[in-house]
Write an enzyme that holds these catalytic residues in place. Structure first.
Site, mmCIF file in Angstrom:
data_model
loop_
_atom_site.group_PDB
_atom_site.id
_atom_site.type_symbol
_atom_site.label_atom_id
_atom_site.label_comp_id
_atom_site.label_asym_id
_atom_site.label_seq_id
_atom_site.Cartn_x
_atom_site.Cartn_y
_atom_site.Cartn_z
ATOM 1 N N HIS A 1 -19.891 -11.270 5.351
ATOM 2 C CA HIS A 1 -20.425 -11.622 6.422
ATOM 3 C C HIS A 1 -19.937 -10.925 7.720
ATOM 4 C CE1 HIS A 1 -20.807 -15.536 4.088
ATOM 5 N NE2 HIS A 1 -22.219 -15.319 4.216
ATOM 6 N N GLY B 1 -27.576 -9.028 3.874
ATOM 7 C CA GLY B 1 -26.657 -8.400 2.972
ATOM 8 C C GLY B 1 -27.398 -7.757 1.619
#
Ligand code: PAF
Length: 272
Positions: free
Chosen positions: A28, A138
């Site tokens: 993250h 992602g």
């Protein structure tokens, strides 16, 4: 949230959104840093979205640690952390859902019916609330990324989607909030996912382009780990997510497996 972003936009600032379900890790943080390089203000959303969990999945037990996540965001100079309670996100009689009807059918969509409806709906809501210029996701959730690119394309949502590469632990395990479910023994077994994908990458780098041989090489590694239950290992086109065969110029090998209590996913993009 909306009035803050409006003020930033009026000053001519570009806003980046990193949607998360919290329990932040280096993966993250790499997305937050990517957003920070591309925009003036980074908003992180932290919302464990109930509508993307199926019955019997880990919604209740999903790791939550707001204070730790907030401290990590502060350390990254995040301009706002948007963490609404579920009852504020969804009206009790909410009745509209976004369904993507092509890319979401296979891979995780097959084993987790309704999952991507929940993802598309919450991400569209976050885009409407935060109104970012850019949103970062992602590549580990490869199918999610492909579907969300389709979401903004097909619904003309004026948000640019950026992708951040998979971040791995030193031993190769793809970072995931669910890794914390793994016992030491599970964690060792879980390494077969990255090992299998890494083997396919080695063959690819040596010039192998035949899908069956690439799959078989990965499959041989899984065969040595019977405690790992493979949900799927698929070789798909990077854009359409349709199965590929024969000799290919590019593909994604995507895998999902149950390792102890954790359902893990990983993938390797080759040639794209
Ligand atoms: O990837 C995730 O963490 C979630 O699916 C997302 C994009 C934050 C939507 O809830």
């Amino acid at each position: 949230m909306r009035s803050r972003v409006t003020a930033w936009r009026e000053q001519g600032e570009r806003v980046g959104l990193v949607p998360t379900m919290g329990s932040l890790h280096e993966g993250h943080l790499s997305l937050i840093r990517l957003a920070a390089r591309e925009t003036d203000r980074v908003v992180v959303s932290l919302f464990v979205n109930p509508t993307q969990f199926g019955p019997g999945e880990d919604y209740e037990s999903y790791p939550r640690d707001f204070e730790r996540d907030a401290a990590l965001c502060r350390a990254e100079n995040v301009a706002a952390l948007f963490a609404p309670p579920p009852e504020e996100m969804y009206a009790a009689d909410a009745s509209i859902t976004i369904h993507e009807g092509r890319l979401a059918d296979g891979l995780c969509g097959r084993s987790r019916p309704g999952h991507f409806d929940g993802v598309c709906t919450v991400v569209a809501k976050l885009f409407n609330i935060v109104q970012p210029h850019v949103a970062v996701f992602g590549e580990k959730d490869y199918q999610q990324l492909a579907i969300l690119r389709r979401l903004v394309r097909d619904l003309d949502i004026p948000v640019q989607i950026l992708a951040g590469p998979i971040v791995r632990e030193a031993d190769g395990l793809a970072m995931s909030s669910r890794n914390r479910y793994l016992s030491d023994a599970d964690r060792k077994e879980a390494l077969c996912l990255s090992e299998a994908l890494g083997r396919a990458r080695e063959l690819w780098d040596e010039g192998e382009r035949d899908v069956v041989r690439l799959r078989d090489a990965a499959g041989e590694i899984f065969a040595k780990h019977p405690s790992v239950t493979i949900d799927y290992m698929e070789t798909v086109d990077p854009e359409t997510l349709e199965s590929v065969s024969g000799e290919v110029k590019q593909l994604v090998i995507a895998v999902a497996a149950q390792v102890g209590p954790a359902r893990l996913i990983d993938n390797m993009v080759l040639g794209a």
